[in-house]
Design a protein around this motif. Structure first.
Motif, mmCIF file in Angstrom:
data_model
loop_
_atom_site.group_PDB
_atom_site.id
_atom_site.type_symbol
_atom_site.label_atom_id
_atom_site.label_comp_id
_atom_site.label_asym_id
_atom_site.label_seq_id
_atom_site.Cartn_x
_atom_site.Cartn_y
_atom_site.Cartn_z
ATOM 1 N N ALA A 129 -11.966 13.591 -8.383
ATOM 2 C CA ALA A 129 -11.300 14.893 -8.200
ATOM 3 C C ALA A 129 -11.185 15.606 -9.546
ATOM 4 C CB ALA A 129 -9.928 14.696 -7.578
ATOM 5 N N GLY A 130 -10.785 14.837 -10.556
ATOM 6 C CA GLY A 130 -10.691 15.422 -11.898
ATOM 7 C C GLY A 130 -12.067 15.838 -12.407
ATOM 8 N N ILE A 132 0.559 8.030 -6.375
ATOM 9 C CA ILE A 132 -0.786 8.594 -6.263
ATOM 10 C C ILE A 132 -0.738 9.910 -5.489
ATOM 11 C CG2 ILE A 132 -3.099 8.183 -5.299
ATOM 12 C CD1 ILE A 132 -2.482 6.216 -7.460
ATOM 13 N N LEU A 190 -4.990 16.672 -9.896
ATOM 14 C CA LEU A 190 -6.055 16.245 -10.810
ATOM 15 C C LEU A 190 -7.182 17.269 -10.942
ATOM 16 C CD1 LEU A 190 -6.132 12.462 -9.945
ATOM 17 C CD2 LEU A 190 -5.491 13.481 -12.124
ATOM 18 N N ASN A 191 -7.599 17.822 -9.836
ATOM 19 C CA ASN A 191 -8.682 18.820 -9.883
ATOM 20 C C ASN A 191 -8.221 20.099 -10.612
ATOM 21 O OD1 ASN A 191 -10.311 21.144 -8.773
ATOM 22 N ND2 ASN A 191 -11.508 19.428 -8.021
ATOM 23 N N GLY A 241 -13.358 19.073 -10.874
ATOM 24 C CA GLY A 241 -12.697 20.219 -11.507
ATOM 25 C C GLY A 241 -13.311 20.523 -12.865
ATOM 26 N N MET A 301 -5.975 1.885 -8.808
ATOM 27 C CA MET A 301 -5.157 3.101 -8.780
ATOM 28 C C MET A 301 -4.791 3.538 -10.193
ATOM 29 S SD MET A 301 -2.833 2.951 -5.377
ATOM 30 C CE MET A 301 -1.855 1.589 -5.842
ATOM 31 N N ALA A 339 2.755 1.536 -3.373
ATOM 32 C CA ALA A 339 1.845 1.820 -4.494
ATOM 33 C C ALA A 339 1.201 3.199 -4.378
ATOM 34 C CB ALA A 339 0.766 0.743 -4.555
ATOM 35 N N SER A 340 1.112 3.691 -3.146
ATOM 36 C CA SER A 340 0.428 4.987 -2.972
ATOM 37 C C SER A 340 1.308 6.190 -3.286
ATOM 38 C CB SER A 340 -0.080 5.126 -1.540
ATOM 39 O OG SER A 340 -0.963 4.097 -1.254
ATOM 40 N N ALA A 342 -7.942 19.514 -14.432
ATOM 41 C CA ALA A 342 -9.219 19.506 -15.160
ATOM 42 C C ALA A 342 -9.722 20.932 -15.365
ATOM 43 C CB ALA A 342 -10.244 18.674 -14.408
ATOM 44 N N LYS A 343 -9.553 21.773 -14.335
ATOM 45 C CA LYS A 343 -10.027 23.157 -14.456
ATOM 46 C C LYS A 343 -9.247 23.930 -15.518
ATOM 47 C CE LYS A 343 -11.966 23.739 -9.880
ATOM 48 N NZ LYS A 343 -11.804 24.250 -8.535
ATOM 49 N N VAL A 381 0.335 12.684 -7.690
ATOM 50 C CA VAL A 381 -0.602 13.054 -8.763
ATOM 51 C C VAL A 381 -1.882 13.674 -8.215
ATOM 52 C CG1 VAL A 381 -2.102 12.044 -10.538
ATOM 53 C CG2 VAL A 381 0.272 11.313 -10.383
ATOM 54 N N TYR A 382 -2.347 13.113 -7.095
ATOM 55 C CA TYR A 382 -3.676 13.457 -6.591
ATOM 56 C C TYR A 382 -3.956 14.970 -6.462
ATOM 57 C CZ TYR A 382 -7.923 13.278 -3.870
ATOM 58 O OH TYR A 382 -9.197 13.463 -3.448
ATOM 59 N N VAL A 391 0.836 -1.207 0.000
ATOM 60 C CA VAL A 391 0.000 0.000 0.000
ATOM 61 C C VAL A 391 0.869 1.255 0.000
ATOM 62 C CG1 VAL A 391 -1.639 1.343 1.361
ATOM 63 C CG2 VAL A 391 -1.999 -1.102 1.047
ATOM 64 N N LEU A 432 0.563 14.959 -15.697
ATOM 65 C CA LEU A 432 -0.276 14.761 -14.507
ATOM 66 C C LEU A 432 0.284 15.560 -13.335
ATOM 67 C CD1 LEU A 432 -1.045 10.960 -14.756
ATOM 68 C CD2 LEU A 432 -2.607 12.852 -15.144
ATOM 69 N N GLY A 486 -9.868 15.378 -17.791
ATOM 70 C CA GLY A 486 -9.192 16.629 -18.156
ATOM 71 C C GLY A 486 -9.092 16.780 -19.661
ATOM 72 N N GLU A 538 -15.927 23.871 -14.252
ATOM 73 C CA GLU A 538 -15.703 24.735 -15.414
ATOM 74 C C GLU A 538 -16.766 24.555 -16.486
ATOM 75 O OE1 GLU A 538 -13.318 27.127 -16.069
ATOM 76 O OE2 GLU A 538 -12.954 26.929 -13.925
#
Lengths: 384, 161
Positions: free
Chosen positions: B35-36, A42, A49-50, B39, B109, A38-39, A53-54, A45-46, A35, A343, B120, B43
């Motif tokens: 999360a993506g 993540i 991500l938001n 976002g 994951m 592997a995390s 996208a914006k 990147v985490y 864990v 990313l 995105g 928009e």
């Protein structure tokens, strides 16, 4: 099979229940290790991500080549303006402000938007980039007071954005440049501007203030990037560092074209850079001409970019050929950085530099469209 | 109250691993995709449905883990039926749980990263939807392998049947 295992366990002199406990603990340890390992990616990147996208949503709304050529083909400033009014990103601004100001306010809001959404590890750099608006507002206010604009004209010059806007708006009715600077006492720019007053009084020009602000901004920008710890901070370090190098280079080239020597130039330059380190900047400042600056750049990535503009400059074109070449290079470099970390901070850099380029080009077109009969081919040449 | 013998306890451990790790992978993946998507929706409101699709893709790993866990619980005597009184079969049950659990962890994951990134890409360019789905579906294969192996282990390890 079961007997074999039981025999094995008994040969080891371990109670079967103790063996099972060991087995379970071993499994839990393996699970925990899996864990954690592997995390790791993540966790990198985490946070992006938001924001990615914006910014990609806005990147998708950047003007493409077809739209830019349609804008370029507009017959006058009214057509230019009505085209932009049809675009959702620009329409609200054009409804409120004149064209140039609406473009500047839109850019200021973009910086603010980016600095609000980016993850903490790169936030400092984008916060500093957003202070461009404060610096532009201070410069506008000082210019207005020097020229003697009315309060209304001065107020119109200010962009309603940035952390200092309210303070600056209150200073609109100041009587002089010195009053404005006194009013900024206590802000981060107070001491820098106060230190430039003697030079301003000696030269009778606002240049010392402008240069002091630029120098402070670049210094802050360069120091906002921490020592690169991962790919994201490394990318932002390259992006910011190249931007500082570009600004230093533009200043040196402009100064050399004006015939300024080392002593006149050095106070306005930050003595550090990204690729252009202190010794190199000193070397460039000591060059006796624009040609000297370009030849001193040999061995850096900037030498090649400036060779072609140098021949155009020698053929009588203005100093802006160098600035355009550097702006184009910076836009391409930012684009390549944006692809390196898709990313991470990459798309944010890509969007911001794309938006800066778009606004710069729209301002060039707007200026040209105000002049009747300004040839399209000439505008095309001026675009970044 | 069911009497829990060692084999059943091992099968229960397998069920825990199956649903725990698969759920962890699925949750992390779904978190990233969501999360993506949030976002993107912030928009562009039209992205809501597509954001939901990409976020839901990462649910499958948890479903595989859940199914294997339920099967293990049913056939190990915990939810009725005959208890597993053989330690070796209990260890096979752990193997089945680990297969679907760890495969689901990695798959979830990976899928989350691709799905978040695809959202995105789509919000920037709508034409990317189909290609985004294809790329996002690719990491599903690892979870399917884990699920199949878990089923095979249960069938040939005398847990099912």
């Amino acid at each position: 099979m079961a007997e074999d295992i039981a025999t094995l366990i008994s040969q080891l002199n371990i109670d079967p229940q103790v063996f099972m406990v060991f087995l379970i603990v071993a499994l839990m340890i393996v699970g925990a290790v899996v864990v954690v390992v592997a995390s790791r990616p993540i966790l990198d990147v985490y946070p992006y991500l938001n924001p990615i996208a914006k910014v990609r949503a806005r990147k998708g709304r950047l003007l493409d080549d077809k739209q830019m050529s349609e804008i370029l083909e507009s017959n006058n400033i009214e057509e230019f303006s009505s085209y932009l009014r049809g675009l959702p990103d620009y329409a609200p601004y054009l409804a409120e402000y004149p064209i140039e100001k609406s473009l500047d306010v839109h850019m200021a809001d973009t910086y603010k938007f980016i600095s609000t959404i980016v993850p903490n590890e790169v936030k400092d750099s984008f916060d500093v980039l957003a202070t461009k608006v404060d610096i532009a507002n201070i410069k506008a206010l000082l210019t207005a007071k020097e020229v003697g604009y009315s309060n209304e004209e001065t107020s119109n010059l200010l962009l309603p954005s940035g952390s200092l806007y309210n303070d600056l708006d209150r200073l609109v009715d100041a009587n002089s440049v010195n009053d404005v600077i006194a009013g900024l006492d206590g802000t981060e720019y107070g001491d820098i501007l106060a230190d430039a007053i003697p030079k301003y009084e000696e030269e009778g020009s606002l240049l010392p203030f402008s240069n002091a602000l630029d120098k402070y901004y670049l210094h802050k920008l360069l120091h906002s990037t921490k020592v690169p710890g991962n790919d994201n901070t490394k990318a932002i370090y390259s992006y910011i560092g190249t931007q500082v190098d570009m600004d230093n280079l533009k200043l040196i080239i402009r100064a050399k074209a004006d015939g300024l020597d080392y002593d006149a130039l050095s106070p306005y330059l930050i003595s550090e850079g990204y690729q252009l380190r202190e010794w190199k900047l000193k070397d460039l400042m000591e060059s006796d001409s624009v040609e000297g600056v370009i030849s001193s750049l040999d061995g850096t990535k900037y030498a090649e970019i400036l060779q072609e503009p140098l021949s155009r400059y020698n053929n009588g074109e203005s100093i802006s050929v160098f600035e355009n070449a550097l702006d184009s290079y910076f836009a391409d470099y930012s684009h390549s950085l944006s692809l390196e970390k898709p990313l991470g901070v990459g798309p944010i850099i890509g969007f911001l530099s794309g938006k800066e380029r778009e606004i710069k080009n729209l301002k060039i077109i707007a200026r040209a469209k105000r002049e009747e009969g300004f040839p399209e081919a000439k505008i095309q040449e001026m675009l970044v | 109250m069911v009497e829990i013998v060692l084999g059943t306890a091992l099968a229960a451990l397998g069920a825990g691993i199956a649903v725990g790790f698969a759920g962890l992978g699925s949750g992390l993946g779904q978190g990233m995709a969501a999360a993506g998507s949030v976002g993107a929706v912030a928009e562009d409101g039209d992205m809501f449905a597509r954001g939901i699709i990409f976020s839901a893709l990462c649910e499958t790993q948890a479903i595989y883990g859940f199914l294997i866990a339920i099967l293990l619980l049913v056939f190990s005597g915990l939810l009725g039926g005959k208890p597993i009184d053989n330690i070796a079969i209990g260890i096979v049950a752990i193997g089945a749980g680990a297969a679907v659990g760890f495969a689901g962890l990695g798959s979830g994951m990976g899928q989350g990263i691709v799905a978040g990134s695809s959202v995105g890409a789509i919000v920037e360019n709508e034409d990317m939807f189909a290609r985004g789905i294809i790329f996002s579906a690719l990491p599903e294969t690892q979870a399917i392998y884990g699920f199949l192996i878990a089923i095979l282990l249960m069938v040939f390890g005398n847990i099912l049947g």
